[in-house]
Design a protein around this motif. Structure first.
Motif, PDB file in Angstrom:
ATOM      1  N   GLN A  65       0.874  -1.170   0.000  1.00  0.00           N
ATOM      2  CA  GLN A  65       0.000   0.000   0.000  1.00  0.00           C
ATOM      3  C   GLN A  65       0.905   1.211   0.000  1.00  0.00           C
ATOM      4  O   GLN A  65       1.755   1.367   0.879  1.00  0.00           O
ATOM      5  CB  GLN A  65      -0.924   0.040   1.225  1.00  0.00           C
ATOM      6  N   ARG A  67       1.658  -6.364   2.141  1.00  0.00           N
ATOM      7  CA  ARG A  67       0.783  -7.527   2.233  1.00  0.00           C
ATOM      8  C   ARG A  67       1.508  -8.716   1.613  1.00  0.00           C
ATOM      9  O   ARG A  67       2.115  -8.577   0.546  1.00  0.00           O
ATOM     10  CB  ARG A  67      -0.542  -7.293   1.507  1.00  0.00           C
ATOM     11  N   ARG A  68       1.411  -9.860   2.246  1.00  0.00           N
ATOM     12  CA  ARG A  68       2.078 -11.056   1.741  1.00  0.00           C
ATOM     13  C   ARG A  68       1.020 -12.096   1.388  1.00  0.00           C
ATOM     14  O   ARG A  68       0.103 -12.347   2.159  1.00  0.00           O
ATOM     15  CB  ARG A  68       3.015 -11.610   2.814  1.00  0.00           C
ATOM     16  N   TYR A  69       1.156 -12.679   0.217  1.00  0.00           N
ATOM     17  CA  TYR A  69       0.209 -13.679  -0.258  1.00  0.00           C
ATOM     18  C   TYR A  69       0.959 -14.939  -0.692  1.00  0.00           C
ATOM     19  O   TYR A  69       2.113 -14.876  -1.138  1.00  0.00           O
ATOM     20  CB  TYR A  69      -0.615 -13.150  -1.433  1.00  0.00           C
TER      21      TYR A  69
END
Length: 531
Positions: A349, A480-482
């Motif tokens: 972000q 953010r980790r996916y």
């Protein structure tokens, strides 16, 4: 006694505002004019308002209380506080406080001087106008504007620009990502089918952008419309605390790209020129949506980027941009993930301190294509991506382009590299890691060129050693980790309205390519590009 004014000027109008103890906004609302116009009276004391405003000012003075008239007489007799270039001992306390803000960051002086020169104003005029704007737009209001802009849905931006430009009647398409055949996510990226789903490996000699120093940079005329918007932009940047440095940028002049090769020409421009011209279009678009829905009344856009023909004519206009990459690192299986190895995918972000796409989702790294030290070799996309890995994820502040001048002759000498980057440089087998260009398009928001890219590390050793050292820099508000095996979360993420248009473009193109090469490590949604 001064109960009647023969000819109202900016000086006398501003004296009446101060006598009434009104803000610029309140005064403008009372008169039925714009806040920008009232601020201009503070900056230009000799300007003469139009006849309608002369009458309105007469009425306002005649209807004022005796206390107000008394204050007006004193201010009128003393000449009223008049702004002068730089910090003046005759400036009001309000002006002095604002000057401290303007002088806090030396980079702001570049913006002020540039606009004076390009708008044909006398030295110090921009400072006066920015000062007046800041005096009525405090930090709290500016942050409220920033939040409102960041909350504009991506789909509304795409719809607004689709209304402005007739893409369907052209030889280009608007990129939309259809997820598992169950709905599409629209963007403002215009492209061509042959520019999508590329598999062009970067850094091995197939990406050849050449710097043509003899190629003149585009020079946009700065009329009153553009200049007024530029003043607003500078004031906003100061109030928000946008991190800024005037640095060279590559502008695209010619391009050919397919799966085999990327070639073209770039020339040099600078970040100030972009920030105070083409980048003004983003805020105009967002503000139009916030205030009036999907508006096609966009005067700046009509002035600077009026048609798709102008958008495509990169040899005659200012066209900057850069590569942005989906970062994927192979990880071993763990108990939490059911023992299945995967790729760790990163999404950021964006911070409110960046120049564009503030507060929005994007892949990381995301960069402007620009030279660091070697203006010729740095023209290759791979050079920018490697630099941004170091700056945005591996902690190298000395290659951050916003810090100013660079004094190291070889910033990427092996002895200066971070440990994670040194590992990548030492391991040249494409089966261990690679960078690829996965797509190309133009962003209708500001006319920028966007090279969607993928950085994929297939060797688990890298993550085992350096995963704990990966940390985003100031440009990121949060990471953010996916997992590449989390099909449902990734499908939902594609539809997130918080995406920047270019970020979603790179994310979707990167997932498609990773799906082709990732084997058992991936369980990705099917994403198809639609016009």
């Amino acid at each position: 006694m001064v109960d009647v004014v023969d000819i109202w000027t900016g000086r006398t109008a501003n004296a009446l505002r101060q006598a009434l103890r009104m803000t610029h906004e309140g005064f403008a609302a009372k008169l039925g004019t714009s806040v920008r116009g009232v601020a201009k009276w503070s900056a230009e004391p000799d300007v003469v308002p139009v006849t309608e405003l002369q009458r309105a000012l007469d009425t306002m003075l005649s209807q004022s209380t005796e206390d107000t008239k008394s204050r007006f007489r004193m201010l009128h007799a003393s000449g009223s506080p008049i702004a002068t270039p730089g910090v003046s001992t005759s400036a009001s306390p309000e002006d002095l406080a604002t000057d401290l803000k303007l002088d806090r960051d030396p980079a702001t002086a570049d913006l002020l001087d540039w606009l004076d020169m390009r708008a044909g104003w006398s030295a110090g005029t921009t400072r006066l106008r920015v000062r007046a704007t800041l005096n009525y737009r405090d930090e709290q209001r500016s942050r409220a504007i920033a939040r409102a802009r960041a909350e504009v849905p991506r789909s509304e931006i795409a719809a607004t620009l689709a209304c402005f430009y007739d893409v369907q009647g052209s030889d280009m398409i608007t990129f939309s990502a259809n997820v598992d055949g169950e709905g599409q996510a629209d963007t403002s990226i215009v492209t061509r089918p042959e520019w999508l789903d590329l598999r062009l490996v970067l850094g091995v000699g197939d990406d050849q952008l050449q710097l043509r120093s003899a190629s003149p940079a585009s020079r946009l005329p700065i009329d009153e419309l553009v200049a007024d918007a530029a003043v607003e932009r500078i004031a906003y940047m100061v109030a928000i605390g946008t991190r800024f440095a005037n640095r060279p940028l590559y502008q695209l002049r010619q391009l050919e790209v397919d799966n085999r090769r990327l070639s073209g020409e770039v020339a040099l421009t600078d970040f100030t020129t972009y920030a105070l011209t083409m980048d003004l279009l983003e805020h105009e678009t967002l503000d139009a949506i916030v205030t009036a829905g999907n508006s096609t009344t966009l005067p700046l856009r009509s002035r600077l980027l009026p048609s798709l023909d102008v958008l495509k004519d990169i040899g005659s206009r200012l066209c900057v941009g850069g590569p942005l990459a989906l970062f994927a690192a192979a990880r071993p299986g763990t108990r939490i993930r059911g023992g299945e190895p995967d790729y760790m995918l990163l999404v950021q972000q964006r911070s409110n301190h960046v120049i564009n796409a503030a507060g929005r989702l994007a892949v990381i790294p995301k960069s402007f294509h620009e030279p660091l030290i070697d203006f010729s070799d740095d023209a290759q996309l791979s050079a920018t991506l490697e630099r941004e890995l170091e700056a945005e994820l591996f902690g190298r502040e000395d290659v951050d382009a916003t810090i100013g001048m660079h004094r190291h002759a070889e910033p990427f000498h092996l002895t200066r590299l971070s440990e994670p980057m040194r590992w990548l440089i030492d391991h040249t087998d494409p089966g261990q890691w690679r960078m690829e260009c996965t797509g190309f398009g133009f962003n209708l928001v500001s006319g920028n060129f966007e090279f969607a890219s993928l950085i994929v590390i297939d060797d688990e050793e890298w993550w085992n050693r350096y995963g704990g050292q990966v940390e985003a820099n100031w440009e990121t508000q949060g990471l953010r980790r996916y997992s590449s095996r989390d099909r449902s979360s990734l499908a939902n993420l594609v539809h997130d309205e918080a995406w920047s248009n270019e970020g979603l473009f790179a994310f979707a193109q990167g997932l498609n390519r990773l799906g082709e090469t990732g084997g058992d490590r991936v369980k990705l949604p099917a994403i198809t590009a639609e016009a």
